[in-house]
Design a protein around this motif. Structure first.
Motif, PDB file in Angstrom:
ATOM      1  N   MET A 153       0.859  -1.178   0.000  1.00  0.00           N
ATOM      2  CA  MET A 153       0.000   0.000   0.000  1.00  0.00           C
ATOM      3  C   MET A 153       0.897   1.230   0.000  1.00  0.00           C
ATOM      4  O   MET A 153       1.845   1.307   0.781  1.00  0.00           O
ATOM      5  CB  MET A 153      -0.890   0.015   1.244  1.00  0.00           C
ATOM      6  N   MET A 154       0.602   2.162  -0.900  1.00  0.00           N
ATOM      7  CA  MET A 154       1.329   3.430  -0.947  1.00  0.00           C
ATOM      8  C   MET A 154       0.296   4.540  -0.886  1.00  0.00           C
ATOM      9  O   MET A 154      -0.563   4.639  -1.773  1.00  0.00           O
ATOM     10  CB  MET A 154       2.174   3.538  -2.228  1.00  0.00           C
ATOM     11  N   ASP A 155       0.357   5.320   0.186  1.00  0.00           N
ATOM     12  CA  ASP A 155      -0.641   6.362   0.431  1.00  0.00           C
ATOM     13  C   ASP A 155      -2.060   5.812   0.300  1.00  0.00           C
ATOM     14  O   ASP A 155      -2.938   6.430  -0.298  1.00  0.00           O
ATOM     15  CB  ASP A 155      -0.430   7.562  -0.490  1.00  0.00           C
ATOM     16  N   GLY A 156      -2.269   4.610   0.848  1.00  0.00           N
ATOM     17  CA  GLY A 156      -3.600   4.014   0.895  1.00  0.00           C
ATOM     18  C   GLY A 156      -4.059   3.320  -0.367  1.00  0.00           C
ATOM     19  O   GLY A 156      -5.185   2.840  -0.425  1.00  0.00           O
ATOM     20  N   LYS A 157      -3.195   3.254  -1.374  1.00  0.00           N
ATOM     21  CA  LYS A 157      -3.565   2.590  -2.627  1.00  0.00           C
ATOM     22  C   LYS A 157      -2.636   1.410  -2.890  1.00  0.00           C
ATOM     23  O   LYS A 157      -1.442   1.477  -2.613  1.00  0.00           O
ATOM     24  CB  LYS A 157      -3.488   3.567  -3.793  1.00  0.00           C
ATOM     25  N   LYS A 165       6.100   9.426   0.561  1.00  0.00           N
ATOM     26  CA  LYS A 165       4.907   8.586   0.618  1.00  0.00           C
ATOM     27  C   LYS A 165       4.871   7.744   1.890  1.00  0.00           C
ATOM     28  O   LYS A 165       5.885   7.512   2.537  1.00  0.00           O
ATOM     29  CB  LYS A 165       4.855   7.637  -0.591  1.00  0.00           C
ATOM     30  N   GLU A 166       3.673   7.270   2.205  1.00  0.00           N
ATOM     31  CA  GLU A 166       3.492   6.326   3.306  1.00  0.00           C
ATOM     32  C   GLU A 166       3.300   4.940   2.712  1.00  0.00           C
ATOM     33  O   GLU A 166       2.419   4.736   1.869  1.00  0.00           O
ATOM     34  CB  GLU A 166       2.295   6.706   4.163  1.00  0.00           C
ATOM     35  N   ILE A 167       4.127   4.004   3.140  1.00  0.00           N
ATOM     36  CA  ILE A 167       4.126   2.647   2.613  1.00  0.00           C
ATOM     37  C   ILE A 167       3.720   1.687   3.732  1.00  0.00           C
ATOM     38  O   ILE A 167       4.237   1.784   4.848  1.00  0.00           O
ATOM     39  CB  ILE A 167       5.540   2.241   2.104  1.00  0.00           C
ATOM     40  N   ILE A 168       2.824   0.775   3.420  1.00  0.00           N
ATOM     41  CA  ILE A 168       2.475  -0.311   4.338  1.00  0.00           C
ATOM     42  C   ILE A 168       2.801  -1.619   3.623  1.00  0.00           C
ATOM     43  O   ILE A 168       2.338  -1.859   2.510  1.00  0.00           O
ATOM     44  CB  ILE A 168       0.986  -0.308   4.735  1.00  0.00           C
TER      45      ILE A 168
END
Length: 164
Positions: free
Chosen positions: A64-68, A83-86
């Motif tokens: 997931m990168m920025d919720g996508k 970016k935010e990565i999960i």
């Protein structure tokens, strides 16, 4: 002299990037065109994200990168900056995530290589739909391939999660 040109080119393509990976701020100096999957695996030692096709067709490297949901083999360092990565590791930081639990309960894996990417695709699907229809499930998983053809267990797991 050729060595100097190589060294100049190498150092000139290095950039400093800032990311939030699994809720942890990270700053790295990497080649601007380094793939996100390689940053995760090699620079951050987050090896749960796998590499397979390397051209965005199989979904094994999904994060997931920025919720996508994205194929991390297609994202370059300069694109991931800020970016935010999960990753799969980020889902299970406080014990197993409900998606991981249901995958275990339903035997939704065979060799397990596609499992991290599948779980991330299911996470993205449930972020969009709380109770996905059969069509939404099939579409949500369409970018992820299982070479072992373990789709029966995967679909059962998603349907079970959808009913809860």
């Amino acid at each position: 002299m050729a060595d100097n040109k190589i060294a100049e080119k190498s150092s000139s393509s290095l950039i400093k990037i800032s990311l939030i990976v699994n809720e942890q701020p990270r700053e790295l100096v990497v080649d601007a065109t380094m793939r996100l999957v390689d940053i995760l695996r090699e620079e951050l030692q987050l090896t749960g994200t796998k590499i397979s096709c390397g051209i965005g067709r199989c979904g094994v490297c999904s994060v997931m990168m920025d919720g996508k949901l994205v194929n991390s083999c297609l994202v370059r360092a300069y694109q991931a900056n800020g970016k935010e990565i999960i990753t799969i590791e980020g889902l299970g930081e406080n014990g197993l995530h409900p998606i991981q639990k249901v995958f275990l309960e339903e035997g939704a894996f065979q060799c397990g290589y596609c499992t991290p990417g599948m779980i991330m695709a299911v996470k993205a699907m449930f972020d969009q739909y709380t109770h996905p229809t059969e069509e939404q499930i099939l579409e949500g998983l369409s970018g992820n391939l299982c070479r072992c053809t373990g789709y029966g267990g995967i679909i059962r797991a998603v349907q079970k999660l959808s009913q809860s």
